[in-house]
Design a protein around this motif. Structure first.
Motif, mmCIF file in Angstrom:
data_model
loop_
_atom_site.group_PDB
_atom_site.id
_atom_site.type_symbol
_atom_site.label_atom_id
_atom_site.label_comp_id
_atom_site.label_asym_id
_atom_site.label_seq_id
_atom_site.Cartn_x
_atom_site.Cartn_y
_atom_site.Cartn_z
ATOM 1 N N GLY A 97 0.799 -1.221 0.000
ATOM 2 C CA GLY A 97 0.000 0.000 0.000
ATOM 3 C C GLY A 97 0.830 1.269 0.000
ATOM 4 O O GLY A 97 0.319 2.348 -0.322
ATOM 5 N N GLN A 98 2.094 1.160 0.364
ATOM 6 C CA GLN A 98 2.974 2.332 0.327
ATOM 7 C C GLN A 98 3.446 2.647 -1.092
ATOM 8 O O GLN A 98 4.033 3.700 -1.333
ATOM 9 C CB GLN A 98 4.181 2.102 1.239
ATOM 10 C CG GLN A 98 3.814 1.885 2.696
ATOM 11 C CD GLN A 98 5.017 1.476 3.533
ATOM 12 O OE1 GLN A 98 6.151 1.535 3.078
ATOM 13 N NE2 GLN A 98 4.758 1.046 4.763
ATOM 14 N N CYS A 99 3.219 1.716 -2.032
ATOM 15 C CA CYS A 99 3.609 1.946 -3.427
ATOM 16 C C CYS A 99 2.611 2.872 -4.096
ATOM 17 O O CYS A 99 1.459 3.016 -3.662
ATOM 18 C CB CYS A 99 3.682 0.612 -4.176
ATOM 19 S SG CYS A 99 4.868 -0.563 -3.481
ATOM 20 N N ASP A 100 3.044 3.507 -5.159
ATOM 21 C CA ASP A 100 2.201 4.445 -5.894
ATOM 22 C C ASP A 100 2.382 4.192 -7.390
ATOM 23 O O ASP A 100 3.442 4.506 -7.942
ATOM 24 C CB ASP A 100 2.571 5.886 -5.553
ATOM 25 C CG ASP A 100 1.687 6.892 -6.273
ATOM 26 O OD1 ASP A 100 0.700 6.476 -6.915
ATOM 27 O OD2 ASP A 100 1.980 8.099 -6.189
ATOM 28 N N PRO A 101 1.394 3.609 -8.058
ATOM 29 C CA PRO A 101 1.551 3.327 -9.490
ATOM 30 C C PRO A 101 1.653 4.581 -10.348
ATOM 31 O O PRO A 101 2.076 4.510 -11.495
ATOM 32 C CB PRO A 101 0.299 2.517 -9.826
ATOM 33 C CG PRO A 101 -0.703 2.923 -8.797
ATOM 34 C CD PRO A 101 0.069 3.192 -7.553
ATOM 35 N N GLY A 102 1.266 5.731 -9.797
ATOM 36 C CA GLY A 102 1.351 6.968 -10.568
ATOM 37 C C GLY A 102 2.470 7.877 -10.121
ATOM 38 O O GLY A 102 2.460 9.080 -10.431
ATOM 39 N N ALA A 103 3.456 7.336 -9.401
ATOM 40 C CA ALA A 103 4.544 8.161 -8.882
ATOM 41 C C ALA A 103 5.361 8.765 -10.019
ATOM 42 O O ALA A 103 5.491 8.181 -11.091
ATOM 43 C CB ALA A 103 5.448 7.322 -7.980
ATOM 44 N N VAL A 104 5.920 9.942 -9.757
ATOM 45 C CA VAL A 104 6.778 10.604 -10.740
ATOM 46 C C VAL A 104 8.206 10.110 -10.532
ATOM 47 O O VAL A 104 8.767 10.299 -9.450
ATOM 48 C CB VAL A 104 6.719 12.133 -10.580
ATOM 49 C CG1 VAL A 104 7.633 12.802 -11.607
ATOM 50 C CG2 VAL A 104 5.290 12.624 -10.733
ATOM 51 N N PRO A 105 8.814 9.479 -11.527
ATOM 52 C CA PRO A 105 10.196 9.010 -11.354
ATOM 53 C C PRO A 105 11.178 10.158 -11.486
ATOM 54 O O PRO A 105 10.881 11.190 -12.104
ATOM 55 C CB PRO A 105 10.358 8.008 -12.506
ATOM 56 C CG PRO A 105 9.449 8.527 -13.571
ATOM 57 C CD PRO A 105 8.277 9.139 -12.858
ATOM 58 N N GLY A 106 12.330 9.981 -10.892
ATOM 59 C CA GLY A 106 13.377 10.980 -11.063
ATOM 60 C C GLY A 106 13.842 11.025 -12.508
ATOM 61 O O GLY A 106 13.820 10.022 -13.224
ATOM 62 N N ALA A 107 14.245 12.210 -12.927
ATOM 63 C CA ALA A 107 14.691 12.350 -14.316
ATOM 64 C C ALA A 107 15.876 11.448 -14.614
ATOM 65 O O ALA A 107 16.043 10.978 -15.744
ATOM 66 C CB ALA A 107 15.049 13.803 -14.597
#
Length: 329
Positions: free
Chosen positions: A272-282
């Protein structure tokens, strides 16, 4: 004394089809031998796996979404083209089988004609056969058809992919939004299983408890006074007897069903701590293209994120401060 093993006569005539290696066995039917040979391993379309390069497959829409009419038509066109490729592959294999069968049939007919002539009977007609050279030529032609059909199916797949790309952004957002409900459903299922398992294990304890009370009553009626400590020992013995050695070992190693379900519940919390829409680092997102293009694509990805995801990115990479391209606006 055993008979010596027969050896081939160096002066014997050359081997002929339909005889064994030593020319001692009876004649046999080559066509019958071919028919009894095990079938070659085939794919769903009937050709040998890996023999022909398969056409490209299109990117399919995610499950549960409504497929637009234009994309549905493009996918149906690809299916038609792929079926045509499979039919072309089958045509090659069918021709190969027919060619081999024709040669085997001709060989069998030659044997039968020889026997008939030897017995003074009319000579039967010997059918024509597809020669190996003719087979090679026809297979080359049919293989060219296979390659053409593969190119058509691949082109149809690429056309469908271009249409899919126009809907990818909306579908990606929809799939991201499914994560929370799916995780909540899994968590509820594990919680229900955890509670039901606790009730089941509790029944073992209750059964041992009431059986110990009944045994204590039987002993009391027999004139034997049972103390509470003795009854507790009887309960423990009955509980141990009710468990198999596998269950007892699992319980001792904290691998019983309740322990395992508790671990699954904890693991779901980590998930649940994961986020499928997270912004990855460049620096984590390897995009092809020049620096300017990749920078613009990444900034668009960041700008499309929710405010919470943007702030989570800032907290991770800049200590919560706005990014440089945000300050420059």
């Amino acid at each position: 004394m055993t008979d010596p093993i027969p050896t081939a006569d160096p002066h014997a005539p050359a081997l002929t089809p339909g005889r064994d290696a030593l020319n001692y066995g009876p004649a046999f039917d080559p066509a019958d031998v071919v028919a009894k040979m095990p079938a070659r391993p085939t794919t769903g379309s009937g050709h040998e796996a890996g023999e022909y390069l398969a056409p490209a497959e299109p990117i399919l829409p995610p499950a549960g979404v409504e497929v637009p009419a234009d994309l549905a038509a493009a996918l149906a066109e690809h299916d038609t083209r792929r079926e045509a490729w499979e039919s072309a592959v089958d045509a090659v294999e069918d021709y190969k089988d027919d060619a081999r069968q024709s040669r085997a049939t001709r060989a069998a007919a030659i044997q039968a004609a020889g026997r008939a002539v030897a017995q003074g009977k009319p000579r039967p007609k010997i059918p024509n056969a597809i020669s190996e050279a003719d087979e090679e030529t026809e297979v080359a032609v049919l293989t060219a058809v296979v390659n053409a059909r593969r190119a058509e199916a691949t082109a149809a797949a690429r056309k469908a992919d271009r249409l899919t790309a126009t809907y990818a952004t909306g579908w990606a957002a929809e799939v991201v939004d499914r994560f929370g409900p799916a995780l909540a459903e899994a968590t509820a299922a594990v919680q229900a299983a955890y509670e039901a398992t606790q009730r089941a294990e509790g029944i073992l304890n209750q059964a041992a408890h009431w059986r110990s009370v009944a045994l204590a009553a039987d002993l009391d009626r027999a004139g034997v006074r049972v103390t509470e400590r003795q009854r507790a020992r009887i309960l423990s013995d009955l509980l141990d007897a009710s468990k198999t050695w596998q269950a007892a070992a699992a319980e001792a190693q904290h691998r019983g069903p309740v322990h395992l379900l508790n671990q699954v519940h904890t693991a779901l919390g980590v998930l649940g701590q994961c986020d499928p829409g997270a912004v990855p680092g460049a620096d984590m997102l390897n995009l092809p293209g020049g620096e300017e293009i990749t920078r613009d694509i990444w900034r668009a990805l960041f700008d499309a994120a929710t405010p919470a995801r943007k702030q989570a990115f800032r907290n991770r990479y800049t200590g919560g401060r706005p990014l440089r391209h945000e300050r420059e606006r």
